[in-house]
Each structure stands twice: as C-alpha cells, then as structure tokens.
Scaffold this motif. Structure first.
Motif, PDB file in Angstrom:
ATOM      1  N   ASP A 110       0.801  -1.220   0.000  1.00 58.87           N
ATOM      2  CA  ASP A 110       0.000   0.000   0.000  1.00 58.87           C
ATOM      3  C   ASP A 110       0.839   1.278   0.000  1.00 58.87           C
ATOM      4  OD1 ASP A 110       0.856  -0.555   2.573  1.00 58.87           O
ATOM      5  OD2 ASP A 110      -1.079  -0.205   3.524  1.00 58.87           O
ATOM      6  N   VAL A 112       2.885   3.880  -2.199  1.00 56.01           N
ATOM      7  CA  VAL A 112       2.990   4.323  -3.581  1.00 56.01           C
ATOM      8  C   VAL A 112       4.455   4.670  -3.846  1.00 56.01           C
ATOM      9  CG1 VAL A 112       2.241   6.040  -5.277  1.00 56.01           C
ATOM     10  CG2 VAL A 112       0.638   5.234  -3.507  1.00 56.01           C
ATOM     11  N   TYR A 128       7.100   8.840   2.778  1.00 58.95           N
ATOM     12  CA  TYR A 128       6.437   7.953   1.829  1.00 58.95           C
ATOM     13  C   TYR A 128       4.992   8.380   1.621  1.00 58.95           C
ATOM     14  CZ  TYR A 128       4.904   5.728   6.198  1.00 58.95           C
ATOM     15  OH  TYR A 128       4.402   5.486   7.441  1.00 58.95           O
ATOM     16  N   VAL A 129       4.369   7.799   0.602  1.00 62.24           N
ATOM     17  CA  VAL A 129       2.954   8.010   0.316  1.00 62.24           C
ATOM     18  C   VAL A 129       2.252   6.681   0.536  1.00 62.24           C
ATOM     19  CG1 VAL A 129       1.248   8.624  -1.433  1.00 62.24           C
ATOM     20  CG2 VAL A 129       3.435   9.865  -1.330  1.00 62.24           C
ATOM     21  N   ARG A 131      -1.339   4.554   0.381  1.00 63.29           N
ATOM     22  CA  ARG A 131      -2.685   4.502  -0.208  1.00 63.29           C
ATOM     23  C   ARG A 131      -3.624   3.992   0.888  1.00 63.29           C
ATOM     24  NH1 ARG A 131      -2.252   3.119  -5.868  1.00 63.29           N
ATOM     25  NH2 ARG A 131      -1.990   5.362  -5.955  1.00 63.29           N
ATOM     26  N   THR A 138     -10.023   5.325  -2.163  1.00 62.56           N
ATOM     27  CA  THR A 138      -8.717   5.369  -1.509  1.00 62.56           C
ATOM     28  C   THR A 138      -8.148   6.776  -1.663  1.00 62.56           C
ATOM     29  OG1 THR A 138      -7.544   4.651  -3.501  1.00 62.56           O
ATOM     30  CG2 THR A 138      -8.183   2.932  -1.927  1.00 62.56           C
ATOM     31  N   TYR A 139      -7.284   7.137  -0.722  1.00 57.27           N
ATOM     32  CA  TYR A 139      -6.599   8.424  -0.754  1.00 57.27           C
ATOM     33  C   TYR A 139      -5.105   8.170  -0.629  1.00 57.27           C
ATOM     34  CZ  TYR A 139     -11.185  10.443   0.139  1.00 57.27           C
ATOM     35  OH  TYR A 139     -12.503  10.797   0.053  1.00 57.27           O
ATOM     36  N   ASP A 140      -4.321   8.887  -1.412  1.00 61.71           N
ATOM     37  CA  ASP A 140      -2.871   8.834  -1.301  1.00 61.71           C
ATOM     38  C   ASP A 140      -2.439   9.907  -0.311  1.00 61.71           C
ATOM     39  OD1 ASP A 140      -2.938   6.824  -3.134  1.00 61.71           O
ATOM     40  OD2 ASP A 140      -2.076   7.993  -4.781  1.00 61.71           O
ATOM     41  N   THR A 142       0.493  11.531   2.193  1.00 56.90           N
ATOM     42  CA  THR A 142       1.940  11.664   2.379  1.00 56.90           C
ATOM     43  C   THR A 142       2.257  11.603   3.867  1.00 56.90           C
ATOM     44  OG1 THR A 142       2.120  13.001   0.380  1.00 56.90           O
ATOM     45  CG2 THR A 142       3.936  13.157   1.965  1.00 56.90           C
ATOM     46  N   LYS A 163      -2.117  15.883   2.710  1.00 56.87           N
ATOM     47  CA  LYS A 163      -2.685  15.691   1.373  1.00 56.87           C
ATOM     48  C   LYS A 163      -2.622  17.043   0.688  1.00 56.87           C
ATOM     49  CE  LYS A 163      -5.234  13.492  -1.755  1.00 56.87           C
ATOM     50  NZ  LYS A 163      -4.595  12.585  -2.655  1.00 56.87           N
TER      51      LYS A 163
END
Length: 178
Positions: A110, A112, A128-129, A131, A138-140, A142, A163
């Motif tokens: 999970d 990215v 890291y990012v 998910r 889903t939201y990415d 940071t 975000k």
C-alpha cells in the motif's frame, strides 16, 4: 480587489516558507544517543500501540500492532498485524533495503512508489505516500514519519499526514521490543 488577493497570497506563501524553514531536519539529531540501528532494533518480536488523530488533534482511532522482523543481509522484512479499536484488522509487509550510504528504501503493497529513510543519531525519518482506503475509495496520503530511539527496548513515533500539502492528521505510536 486584485491587490488584496495578491497580498493574501504573498502572506500565505511567506508563512508556508517560514514554517517549512522551522521544521526539524534529520541532521538536528546527529550525535544523539542511543544510535538508531534500524535492523538491530526491528529484528525479532515487537509490540506497538498507537492512535490516529485528525487535523484538529482529536483522537479518531486506536490500534495495537504485532510485528515480526527478519533480517537477511541488507534486507529487513517486517510482518505487521494491526488490530483497531473497532475490531478491524489489517496486515502490512514491509521490505526494507539498507543502502551502502546508510540510507534505507522501503516497499509495501500500500506504499505508492518507495519509502525513503535516513538515520542520524537516535532518529529515523521516513518519507512515503500510503494509499489509504476510506469507505469505497482510496486516498494517497503523504507521511513524514519520525522515529526516536529511547533505549534498547523502546521507540517513539510521530507521523505527520498531509494531502496536497495540508495537514490531515497524525499517527502517534509507541514500540516495545520483546
């Protein structure tokens, strides 16, 4: 009207640059003890407890994590099993590579791209990012993840979540080596 908006925009830009300049740097921890030896600390069994907070600091969830770490050469594999206060369970497997320059690269299903980690003194900073699933989407998000080695058994962890550059919350975690 245009002049007023320009002034507001410049003020926000100045405030953002000032806040960025005030944030901690990994080099701030050079020479602090005990040294954060990532592979040594996370090899074996670890229990962690933590909570999520929203951008206002309100606790939204609590959780416990059982972690099993296995070192093979320059690879650390972490098997993490989460249990949340509402009964939800999650599993994540991290594979972390130690580079020759002392930096780390981490991967998980999970995450990215890749997580990057840097150690200085008693501190490890991961970026890291992740998910994150929420309802049907889903939201990415940071993560700017700071881990502080307290002693041979304990590590404190604070992760800022953003975000589009705006704070969406924080994760606070306490690790204890078994």
């Amino acid at each position: 009207m245009i002049l007023k908006r320009l002034k507001q925009w410049l003020w926000m830009l100045f405030a953002g640059v000032w806040l960025y300049g005030c944030s901690a740097s990994i080099e701030d921890y050079q020479g602090t003890k005990p040294d954060f030896e990532l592979f040594e600390y996370f090899e074996g069994d670890i229990i962690a407890w933590g909570m999520l907070q929203d951008r206002n600091g309100k606790q939204t969830r609590r959780f416990e994590v059982q972690i099993k770490g296995r070192v093979q050469g320059n690879l650390l594999t972490l098997e993490e099993d989460f249990v949340f206060d509402d009964g939800e369970k999650q599993h994540r497997t991290w594979v972390i590579t130690r580079n020759m320059d002392g930096h780390y690269i981490g991967n998980a299903d999970d995450v990215v791209g890749e997580a990057t980690g840097h150690v200085s003194g008693n501190d490890l900073n991961w970026k890291y990012v992740l998910r994150v699933p929420v309802d049907d989407t889903t939201y990415d998000i940071t993560f700017n993840d700071w881990m502080f080695r307290q002693d041979e058994k304990r590590v404190f962890n604070i992760a800022e979540m953003t975000k589009w550059g705006f704070s969406v919350g924080k994760v606070i975690l306490f690790f204890e080596k078994q």
